[in-house]
Design a protein around this motif. Sequence first.
Motif, PDB file in Angstrom:
ATOM      1  N   ALA A 518       0.918  -1.156  -0.072  1.00  0.00           N
ATOM      2  CA  ALA A 518      -0.025   0.053   0.012  1.00  0.00           C
ATOM      3  C   ALA A 518       0.719   1.362   0.067  1.00  0.00           C
ATOM      4  O   ALA A 518       0.689   2.254  -0.525  1.00  0.00           O
ATOM      5  N   VAL A 521       2.297   1.620  -3.394  1.00  0.00           N
ATOM      6  CA  VAL A 521       1.290   2.144  -4.741  1.00  0.00           C
ATOM      7  C   VAL A 521       0.966   3.619  -4.332  1.00  0.00           C
ATOM      8  O   VAL A 521       1.121   4.480  -5.244  1.00  0.00           O
ATOM      9  N   TRP A 522       1.043   4.211  -2.989  1.00  0.00           N
ATOM     10  CA  TRP A 522       0.677   5.511  -2.865  1.00  0.00           C
ATOM     11  C   TRP A 522       2.209   6.335  -3.178  1.00  0.00           C
ATOM     12  O   TRP A 522       2.287   7.353  -3.691  1.00  0.00           O
ATOM     13  N   TRP A 530      -4.036  14.301  -5.262  1.00  0.00           N
ATOM     14  CA  TRP A 530      -4.310  13.092  -4.237  1.00  0.00           C
ATOM     15  C   TRP A 530      -5.450  12.015  -4.598  1.00  0.00           C
ATOM     16  O   TRP A 530      -5.347  10.934  -4.415  1.00  0.00           O
ATOM     17  N   ARG A 533      -3.784   9.726  -7.201  1.00  0.00           N
ATOM     18  CA  ARG A 533      -2.482   9.248  -6.862  1.00  0.00           C
ATOM     19  C   ARG A 533      -2.531   7.587  -6.834  1.00  0.00           C
ATOM     20  O   ARG A 533      -1.538   6.972  -7.173  1.00  0.00           O
ATOM     21  N   PRO A 534      -3.588   6.873  -6.191  1.00  0.00           N
ATOM     22  CA  PRO A 534      -4.078   5.729  -6.122  1.00  0.00           C
ATOM     23  C   PRO A 534      -3.729   4.872  -7.474  1.00  0.00           C
ATOM     24  O   PRO A 534      -3.067   3.964  -7.732  1.00  0.00           O
ATOM     25  N   LEU A 538      -0.710   2.846  -8.828  1.00  0.00           N
ATOM     26  CA  LEU A 538      -1.121   1.226  -8.904  1.00  0.00           C
ATOM     27  C   LEU A 538      -0.514   0.704 -10.449  1.00  0.00           C
ATOM     28  O   LEU A 538       0.260  -0.258 -10.468  1.00  0.00           O
TER      29      LEU A 538
END
Length: 642
Positions: A518, A521-522, A530, A533-534, A538
């Motif tokens: 996690a 990924v961030w 923001w 961003r995920p 990814l």
Amino acid sequence: MAIVKMQKVGIIAHNSLREELISMLHDEGVIEVRAAGEFIEVDHSEVMYKEAELLFAINTLKDCADKQTLSACGKKTSLENIVQAAKHTDVNHIVAELHALEKQDTDAARQLQELADFKELITPWKGLTSLSQNSESTTSVQVFGMFPLAIEHKLSDSMTQSTKRSVLTKVGETKNGLGAYSVIMWKADLAVFNEIATSLGWTNVTLPSLDGTLPAVAFEEATMKEKSLREALSVNVKKRQKLAVELPNLLKVKLFMQWLDQKQEVREAMGATDSTVTILGWMPAKAMEELDVKLEKLSPAIALMKVKPDKGEEAPVLLMNRKIFAPFESVTGLYGLPLSSEMDPTAALSPFFILYFALCLTDAGYGAVIALIFGTVLLVTKKSIEEAKLFWLLFFGGIMTFLVSIPFGGWFGLTPEQVPAMLTKNTAEGLMFKGQIWNLNQQSGIDFLQNLSLTLGITHIFFGMFLAGLHKWIHGKKAEAFWVDFTAHILLGSILFYAFAPAEIKEIALYALYGSIAVMVWGKGYGAKWYLRPISGLLGVVNFGIGMISNGLSYLRILALGLVTGAIAAAINQVAVELGNLFPVWIGIPVIIVIFLAGHMVSIALNTLGSFIHSGRLQFIEFFSQFFEGGGRGFSPFKRTL
């Protein structure tokens, strides 16, 4: 990882000190001069012509010089000797004499070609015993021609019937089945003869003007003239050999002229006013204080100051590594120098490069030979590391190959059964060489080298990521360094923690792994908004995974090359033995030795080249792509070289 810090500087001096300043800077050799004013075009054609003439003399005399003279050319010299040679060597006389000899040789070569053509033309006519004067006052005529020998009788019969007052005489023959013939006839029969003879294959020949001399005599005269011309050419060769003793002095004059060119370039790069001259350039920052002291001693009317670089101007790059790392600068240089804002990758790549080089060979015998060859060259030439970085690198590579290959049992492709028992040992896996741990002829040895290659590859790649993050961290980009680069190391640590964690904390290790994914990924989404961003992260993680697989598998070339080297060496041994068995013992043994030595020397050369290339490729593609851009400009100081 040492890039010397560079400082752009300006030197201002009074006009009267210009030449003294240039000479002093030339001696010091610490500043790279850049243009300080508008470019002024200067006509260098006369100087370029003189340099071309000097180069012509040097290149000509190099081909004529003996070993002693050539040896003298390679020796180091002093400033005093160079200046002495520049003052007292009569370059104009040497060049003029060489041009005269060249003209004589050219004329002689042309005449020899003309004589060769002449002799080839009259060779079939050497048997001619008389020449008729073909003029209006005579009633007969003599013609010459070539005719097929096989049908001479047809021409003779036709002449008997149509031109009875003619005489056909065969003078000679050619290699292609033609005969050289002379025909004496009445002028009135000439037209009829031409019609009949041409229809049968006759070709008229006009002999060169011999002024009444018979072809045989003219041939001998041409031969004597050829001999005379060749003797003249031999004399000219000796004259050049005599002039060749001046070759060392001419090389010194060439070096002196290079110095003059360098000084002229600095003069043209200077900015000038009515009373001052200005020099701009780059120099190592640590050398400024020493140079300032020397300029002060030269004259108080000279000032050295720091100058702000122009926008977008890159400082030149000078690498300064410890001696143990300096040979690897030749590898960095193949890719390109770092930018002045980057780190020097030389020290970082050195342990990986030399280890990969050794593993690609995995033959201790080959390593010993490589070390011996390049060690001998360095011992004979007495070259320092700075003077012969590549040779020192290959020397170290040979030593590393020898040490690394012993555990793999690589000795010129030989098996333990083929060497004396004192060099072997019995193990659970069978007979092995002493010092051998892994057998690349068995699956267990292949598996070990495969796993070692992949482990080294992953380590190499992650080390490159670490260097990328470290460089950003040092230059104040700490957030970017953490999220973009160091999160990969957190993930690697969590994977290792999960893999080796005891059963009682396995669940904790699993949650740590999920958490590191996690975080990564961030982190890979760093720089995006923001809410994006995920998704960006990814995609970055997927790209990272694909890159790790492709880059990691690339390191299997270490396994492939290591196995191929042994296979080629074993094949050479087998070919040598099989061919040797075809002959009696007293012939077979020398045949085996010759094939063994020649085959392995070729194999060493090819495999050394392959190992160097593939080891470098792993640095340039897999390693450098993590943190290094390259493209820097090398530091080129205004310096007198001897």
